[in-house]
Structure formats: C-alpha cells, structure tokens
Design a protein around this motif. Structure first.
Motif, PDB file in Angstrom:
ATOM      1  N   LYS A 208       0.842  -1.197   0.000  1.00  0.00           N
ATOM      2  CA  LYS A 208       0.000   0.000   0.000  1.00  0.00           C
ATOM      3  C   LYS A 208       0.879   1.248   0.000  1.00  0.00           C
ATOM      4  N   VAL A 209       1.936   1.230   0.792  1.00  0.00           N
ATOM      5  CA  VAL A 209       2.862   2.367   0.810  1.00  0.00           C
ATOM      6  C   VAL A 209       3.476   2.554  -0.571  1.00  0.00           C
ATOM      7  N   LYS A 210       3.972   1.456  -1.141  1.00  0.00           N
ATOM      8  CA  LYS A 210       4.642   1.524  -2.443  1.00  0.00           C
ATOM      9  C   LYS A 210       3.686   1.980  -3.547  1.00  0.00           C
ATOM     10  N   ARG A 211       2.435   1.563  -3.458  1.00  0.00           N
ATOM     11  CA  ARG A 211       1.442   1.918  -4.483  1.00  0.00           C
ATOM     12  C   ARG A 211       1.235   3.419  -4.570  1.00  0.00           C
ATOM     13  N   TYR A 212       1.328   4.098  -3.424  1.00  0.00           N
ATOM     14  CA  TYR A 212       0.977   5.511  -3.412  1.00  0.00           C
ATOM     15  C   TYR A 212       2.169   6.453  -3.270  1.00  0.00           C
ATOM     16  N   ILE A 213       3.394   5.924  -3.277  1.00  0.00           N
ATOM     17  CA  ILE A 213       4.564   6.806  -3.243  1.00  0.00           C
ATOM     18  C   ILE A 213       4.524   7.725  -4.463  1.00  0.00           C
ATOM     19  N   GLY A 214       4.700   9.008  -4.223  1.00  0.00           N
ATOM     20  CA  GLY A 214       4.680   9.985  -5.308  1.00  0.00           C
ATOM     21  C   GLY A 214       3.308  10.547  -5.611  1.00  0.00           C
ATOM     22  N   THR A 215       2.277  10.084  -4.883  1.00  0.00           N
ATOM     23  CA  THR A 215       0.925  10.615  -5.075  1.00  0.00           C
ATOM     24  C   THR A 215       0.583  11.550  -3.919  1.00  0.00           C
ATOM     25  N   THR A 216      -0.643  12.044  -3.928  1.00  0.00           N
ATOM     26  CA  THR A 216      -1.099  12.930  -2.848  1.00  0.00           C
ATOM     27  C   THR A 216      -1.778  12.159  -1.718  1.00  0.00           C
ATOM     28  N   TYR A 217      -1.582  10.839  -1.703  1.00  0.00           N
ATOM     29  CA  TYR A 217      -2.062  10.014  -0.585  1.00  0.00           C
ATOM     30  C   TYR A 217      -0.814   9.562   0.169  1.00  0.00           C
ATOM     31  N   TYR A 218      -0.552  10.204   1.303  1.00  0.00           N
ATOM     32  CA  TYR A 218       0.675   9.995   2.050  1.00  0.00           C
ATOM     33  C   TYR A 218       0.531   8.834   3.029  1.00  0.00           C
ATOM     34  N   HIS A 219       1.619   8.079   3.180  1.00  0.00           N
ATOM     35  CA  HIS A 219       1.621   6.937   4.091  1.00  0.00           C
ATOM     36  C   HIS A 219       2.912   6.862   4.890  1.00  0.00           C
ATOM     37  N   ALA A 220       2.805   6.232   6.030  1.00  0.00           N
ATOM     38  CA  ALA A 220       3.981   5.790   6.773  1.00  0.00           C
ATOM     39  C   ALA A 220       3.768   4.316   7.077  1.00  0.00           C
ATOM     40  N   LEU A 221       4.749   3.502   6.730  1.00  0.00           N
ATOM     41  CA  LEU A 221       4.679   2.081   7.046  1.00  0.00           C
ATOM     42  C   LEU A 221       4.942   1.883   8.520  1.00  0.00           C
ATOM     43  N   SER A 222       4.074   1.164   9.192  1.00  0.00           N
ATOM     44  CA  SER A 222       4.268   0.885  10.618  1.00  0.00           C
ATOM     45  C   SER A 222       5.334  -0.200  10.778  1.00  0.00           C
ATOM     46  N   ARG A 223       6.412   0.152  11.453  1.00  0.00           N
ATOM     47  CA  ARG A 223       7.451  -0.830  11.741  1.00  0.00           C
ATOM     48  C   ARG A 223       6.942  -1.765  12.832  1.00  0.00           C
ATOM     49  N   LYS A 224       7.067  -3.088  12.586  1.00  0.00           N
ATOM     50  CA  LYS A 224       6.619  -4.088  13.543  1.00  0.00           C
ATOM     51  C   LYS A 224       7.800  -4.980  13.906  1.00  0.00           C
ATOM     52  N   GLU A 225       7.550  -5.929  14.781  1.00  0.00           N
ATOM     53  CA  GLU A 225       8.605  -6.853  15.185  1.00  0.00           C
ATOM     54  C   GLU A 225       8.949  -7.861  14.111  1.00  0.00           C
ATOM     55  N   ASP A 226       8.177  -7.894  13.032  1.00  0.00           N
ATOM     56  CA  ASP A 226       8.380  -8.929  12.019  1.00  0.00           C
ATOM     57  C   ASP A 226       8.495  -8.399  10.589  1.00  0.00           C
ATOM     58  N   ASN A 227       8.812  -7.109  10.402  1.00  0.00           N
ATOM     59  CA  ASN A 227       8.850  -6.590   9.031  1.00  0.00           C
ATOM     60  C   ASN A 227      10.076  -5.721   8.745  1.00  0.00           C
ATOM     61  N   GLU A 228      11.213  -6.098   9.287  1.00  0.00           N
ATOM     62  CA  GLU A 228      12.423  -5.285   9.106  1.00  0.00           C
ATOM     63  C   GLU A 228      12.793  -5.105   7.634  1.00  0.00           C
ATOM     64  N   GLN A 229      12.663  -6.150   6.810  1.00  0.00           N
ATOM     65  CA  GLN A 229      13.023  -6.014   5.404  1.00  0.00           C
ATOM     66  C   GLN A 229      12.082  -5.055   4.683  1.00  0.00           C
ATOM     67  N   ASP A 230      10.803  -5.116   5.008  1.00  0.00           N
ATOM     68  CA  ASP A 230       9.852  -4.178   4.418  1.00  0.00           C
ATOM     69  C   ASP A 230      10.196  -2.739   4.809  1.00  0.00           C
ATOM     70  N   VAL A 231      10.611  -2.554   6.042  1.00  0.00           N
ATOM     71  CA  VAL A 231      11.015  -1.241   6.529  1.00  0.00           C
ATOM     72  C   VAL A 231      12.161  -0.694   5.680  1.00  0.00           C
ATOM     73  N   LEU A 232      13.175  -1.519   5.468  1.00  0.00           N
ATOM     74  CA  LEU A 232      14.332  -1.089   4.682  1.00  0.00           C
ATOM     75  C   LEU A 232      13.959  -0.847   3.221  1.00  0.00           C
ATOM     76  N   ASP A 233      13.087  -1.680   2.687  1.00  0.00           N
ATOM     77  CA  ASP A 233      12.649  -1.504   1.301  1.00  0.00           C
ATOM     78  C   ASP A 233      11.937  -0.166   1.114  1.00  0.00           C
ATOM     79  N   VAL A 234      11.014   0.136   2.022  1.00  0.00           N
ATOM     80  CA  VAL A 234      10.241   1.377   1.913  1.00  0.00           C
ATOM     81  C   VAL A 234      11.144   2.594   2.089  1.00  0.00           C
ATOM     82  N   LEU A 235      12.020   2.564   3.078  1.00  0.00           N
ATOM     83  CA  LEU A 235      12.943   3.678   3.294  1.00  0.00           C
ATOM     84  C   LEU A 235      13.855   3.865   2.083  1.00  0.00           C
TER      85      LEU A 235
END
Length: 237
Positions: free
Chosen positions: A150-177
């Motif tokens: 969902k974050v990746k889908r809307y990067i660069g649009t006017t729908y802003y997101h922050a991915l919630s960092r959880k105990e099980d998504n470190e790779q997703d965190v790094l990918d989004v950043l």
C-alpha cells in the motif's frame, strides 16, 4: 448481524494527535482487527505486537459508547459495503465542496484504527478517484499502514503513508525507506537520532509529519500501558 446506519462516518477533530495538525482533520474511526460481528480482520497485516499496542483503547476509546460507535460503523462497512462507501464518498464530496468555497486546506485520515485501502475501494466500487481530480485538491489524504504494498502503491501521489514498523517486518522497513517512503516506529522512552541509518524525526509533533519528509523514520513514543510494557519487539528499546 446488527448495525445502525450513522449520520456521519467522518468525525471532525476530537483526536488528541490529529488536533495538533495545522489543518482541520477529518477522521474515519472504525474498530480494528476483528472487532465486528462478522469477524472481518480490518487490519490484515497486524502483528501480535501491533495489536497489543493499538491506540483504540486509549483516549476516548476507553468509553464504552465510543467503542460501540466504532464497532457499529465497522459492522455497517462489513455488512453493507457499497452503501457504506457511497455514504463515505458523499461526505468526502461535502468536505471538498466546502474547501473549494473557502480555499482552505484540510486533512483526511481514512484509517484512524483500521488498515484498509479506502481510496482504492472508492475508485473500484463507486467510481471516485480522489487522487486524480482537482476537485479534491484541497484535501490532504494520509494514513499509517502495516501493508508495504500500500505504501509503495501511493509513493509519489497525494495520498501519504507511513509504514508501521513491527517486530516482524524489518526487510519491508528497509525496502520502503530505500524507495524514499516513510516508516513509523515506536520507541519506549526517547527518540534516537537515526534508526537503521535513516534520520529519525519526531512523529508525535503532529499527525502530518509524514507529509513533510521523505525517507525518514517517524519516531513515536510508546503510549498506553500495553505499549509501554510490550515485550514482543514491536516497541524499540
């Protein structure tokens, strides 16, 4: 099955954090996870730590009438999705009409406690494209989400997101950043200057900090007893 159709899905202000925003903020406050009569998971990618730290039961959420109102709205959605989305679209149109008259900017958080892609659902089910129509240009859409796609889908649009960092998504965190997206992370006591090599900004300052930065960690201090006592790894020491 039970729900009562409500006069207003969107609430104006009344949330401790969104009230700090520089723009008047409208919220769609549904119940999280499976807190509805149909057992639909409104936060499909929530982890154990995320669920425990949810702010649904903090603030006004401790009052039974507030909790029941959120569950009622959620029941309305899960049992009568098209009419729910139609009403939501009409309320957003009303907000957009007013902002065009006044010229003011407002913010709209469609998931105060839930995690659904309502922008996509509005486009699919009621043919409402809020991101590609100038009529909605005075509305700032934003959300926190546990769904990296969902974050990746809307990067660069006017729908802003922050991915919630959880105990099980470190790779997703790094990918989004790495893509220039923002991540929200909860810290137990104080904010570090960096996390995983990326700058940390004060995400508690306002709810709109994600709209002002790219490629940063929005640092949040743990709130509520459950979050402060978290041992799952969701809260960072």
């Amino acid at each position: 099955m039970w729900y009562k159709k409500v006069n207003n899905l969107l609430s104006k202000g009344g949330n401790t954090k969104t009230d700090k925003n520089e723009y008047l903020t409208y919220n769609l406050s549904l119940a999280p996870y499976t807190l509805n009569d149909k057992g639909v998971n409104m936060c499909p990618m929530a982890s154990q730590g995320c669920a425990a730290a949810c702010l649904n039961e903090t603030g006004r959420g401790v009052f039974s009438n507030v909790s029941q109102a959120r569950i009622n709205k959620t029941n309305y959605y899960v049992y009568d999705r098209i009419n729910f989305l139609d009403q939501l679209s009409q309320e957003i149109i009303g907000v957009a009409s007013r902002t065009h008259r006044t010229g003011e900017m407002v913010a709209l958080r469609l998931n105060t406690y839930s995690d659904q892609d309502f922008v996509y659902k509005l486009k699919k089910y009621v043919d409402m494209d809020v991101l590609n129509d100038d009529f909605y240009s005075n509305i700032l859409f934003y959300d926190y989400t546990a769904m990296p796609n969902k974050v990746k889908r809307y990067i660069g649009t006017t729908y802003y997101h922050a991915l919630s960092r959880k105990e099980d998504n470190e790779q997703d965190v790094l990918d989004v950043l790495g893509m220039g997206g923002n991540v929200a992370a909860v810290f137990r006591s104080k904010l570090p200057k960096t996390y995983k090599g990326y700058p940390v900004v004060d995400g508690d300052k306002t709810d709109l900090e994600m709209t002002k930065h790219k490629g940063v960690v929005l640092g949040l201090i743990a709130k509520g007893k459950k979050a402060k006592n978290d041992t799952s790894g969701f809260v960072i020491d």
